[in-house]
Design a protein around this motif. Structure first.
Motif, PDB file in Angstrom:
ATOM      1  N   GLY A 118      -9.006   0.868  -4.129  1.00  0.00           N
ATOM      2  CA  GLY A 118      -8.049  -0.029  -3.489  1.00  0.00           C
ATOM      3  C   GLY A 118      -7.002   0.634  -2.628  1.00  0.00           C
ATOM      4  N   GLY A 119      -7.107   1.945  -2.430  1.00  0.00           N
ATOM      5  CA  GLY A 119      -6.185   2.637  -1.540  1.00  0.00           C
ATOM      6  C   GLY A 119      -6.589   2.455  -0.094  1.00  0.00           C
ATOM      7  N   THR A 120      -5.729   2.890   0.807  1.00  0.00           N
ATOM      8  CA  THR A 120      -6.033   2.798   2.231  1.00  0.00           C
ATOM      9  C   THR A 120      -6.038   4.183   2.852  1.00  0.00           C
ATOM     10  N   ASP A 121      -6.869   4.332   3.846  1.00  0.00           N
ATOM     11  CA  ASP A 121      -7.046   5.612   4.535  1.00  0.00           C
ATOM     12  C   ASP A 121      -5.864   5.900   5.461  1.00  0.00           C
ATOM     13  N   GLU A 122      -5.337   7.114   5.375  1.00  0.00           N
ATOM     14  CA  GLU A 122      -4.282   7.581   6.288  1.00  0.00           C
ATOM     15  C   GLU A 122      -4.723   8.853   7.006  1.00  0.00           C
ATOM     16  N   GLY A 123      -5.957   9.283   6.764  1.00  0.00           N
ATOM     17  CA  GLY A 123      -6.498  10.486   7.396  1.00  0.00           C
ATOM     18  C   GLY A 123      -7.663  11.023   6.588  1.00  0.00           C
ATOM     19  N   LYS A 145      -5.619   1.573 -12.635  1.00  0.00           N
ATOM     20  CA  LYS A 145      -6.992   1.462 -12.110  1.00  0.00           C
ATOM     21  C   LYS A 145      -7.178   2.321 -10.863  1.00  0.00           C
ATOM     22  N   PHE A 146      -6.113   2.483 -10.087  1.00  0.00           N
ATOM     23  CA  PHE A 146      -6.165   3.336  -8.898  1.00  0.00           C
ATOM     24  C   PHE A 146      -6.088   4.815  -9.285  1.00  0.00           C
ATOM     25  N   TYR A 147      -5.066   5.198 -10.036  1.00  0.00           N
ATOM     26  CA  TYR A 147      -4.816   6.616 -10.287  1.00  0.00           C
ATOM     27  C   TYR A 147      -5.811   7.273 -11.245  1.00  0.00           C
ATOM     28  N   ASP A 148      -6.366   6.546 -12.190  1.00  0.00           N
ATOM     29  CA  ASP A 148      -7.322   7.172 -13.121  1.00  0.00           C
ATOM     30  C   ASP A 148      -8.467   7.866 -12.378  1.00  0.00           C
ATOM     31  N   PRO A 149      -9.235   7.181 -11.529  1.00  0.00           N
ATOM     32  CA  PRO A 149     -10.339   7.872 -10.857  1.00  0.00           C
ATOM     33  C   PRO A 149      -9.875   8.835  -9.757  1.00  0.00           C
ATOM     34  N   VAL A 150      -8.776   8.502  -9.088  1.00  0.00           N
ATOM     35  CA  VAL A 150      -8.309   9.343  -7.989  1.00  0.00           C
ATOM     36  C   VAL A 150      -7.842  10.705  -8.516  1.00  0.00           C
ATOM     37  N   LEU A 151      -7.031  10.699  -9.557  1.00  0.00           N
ATOM     38  CA  LEU A 151      -6.526  11.967 -10.085  1.00  0.00           C
ATOM     39  C   LEU A 151      -7.568  12.700 -10.927  1.00  0.00           C
ATOM     40  N   ALA A 152      -8.537  11.977 -11.479  1.00  0.00           N
ATOM     41  CA  ALA A 152      -9.631  12.640 -12.192  1.00  0.00           C
ATOM     42  C   ALA A 152     -10.405  13.546 -11.240  1.00  0.00           C
ATOM     43  N   ALA A 153     -10.455  13.179  -9.962  1.00  0.00           N
ATOM     44  CA  ALA A 153     -11.135  14.009  -8.957  1.00  0.00           C
ATOM     45  C   ALA A 153     -10.484  15.387  -8.836  1.00  0.00           C
ATOM     46  N   LEU A 154      -9.216  15.500  -9.271  1.00  0.00           N
ATOM     47  CA  LEU A 154      -8.500  16.774  -9.219  1.00  0.00           C
ATOM     48  C   LEU A 154      -8.303  17.384 -10.601  1.00  0.00           C
ATOM     49  N   GLY A 155      -8.928  16.802 -11.607  1.00  0.00           N
ATOM     50  CA  GLY A 155      -8.841  17.343 -12.960  1.00  0.00           C
ATOM     51  C   GLY A 155      -7.632  16.887 -13.751  1.00  0.00           C
ATOM     52  N   LEU A 156      -6.943  15.852 -13.288  1.00  0.00           N
ATOM     53  CA  LEU A 156      -5.783  15.332 -14.016  1.00  0.00           C
ATOM     54  C   LEU A 156      -6.214  14.186 -14.919  1.00  0.00           C
ATOM     55  N   THR A 157      -5.551  14.070 -16.060  1.00  0.00           N
ATOM     56  CA  THR A 157      -5.886  13.091 -17.080  1.00  0.00           C
ATOM     57  C   THR A 157      -4.691  12.189 -17.356  1.00  0.00           C
TER      58      THR A 157
END
Length: 129
Positions: A94-99, A17-29
């Motif tokens: 659900g991730g947290t900001d580090e910068g 649930k975390f990685y699907d939308p996050v990596l889709a932002a970079l074109g990864l499937t």
């Protein structure tokens, strides 16, 4: 040159649930999703059609997954807007900001952001143009 990177997870459903939308932002499937593994890749001209560059999995030794102090994975982003999208998607999932996204002092075009996934793994998206 790296072939792929592996991260451990204590909850693969949460990780997906975390990685699907996050990596889709970079074109990864997401190319693999089962009880023990999740993989993300990019389309290639190879016979398999995909090159998996990130695997998220239940640790083989069955001990709980943990993040590495000083360890970070940086993903190449095609644009600064993709870095922004990666960061926003990570926080929404659900991730947290580090910068927050922005220019860094490494060189004049180094635009990046930093987040942690729900298991505490540190991730970055970087655009160098």
């Amino acid at each position: 040159m790296l072939l792929y990177v592996t991260l451990g997870s204590n909850d693969l459903k949460r990780s997906k649930k975390f990685y699907d939308p996050v990596l889709a932002a970079l074109g990864l499937t997401c190319t693999v999703a089962d009880e023990t593994d999740i993989a993300y890749g990019v389309a290639t001209q190879s016979t398999t059609g995909m090159k998996n560059i990130l695997w998220v999995l239940t640790p083989f030794l069955k001990a709980p997954a943990s993040w590495g102090n000083g360890t970070m994975i940086a993903f190449e982003a095609p644009t600064r807007a993709a870095v922004d999208k990666f960061h926003a998607a990570a926080l929404a999932a659900g991730g947290t900001d580090e910068g927050a996204p922005g220019l860094r002092p490494y060189h004049a075009s180094f635009y990046s952001c930093y987040v942690r996934d729900p298991d505490g793994n540190k991730l970055s998206a970087v655009c160098e143009t």
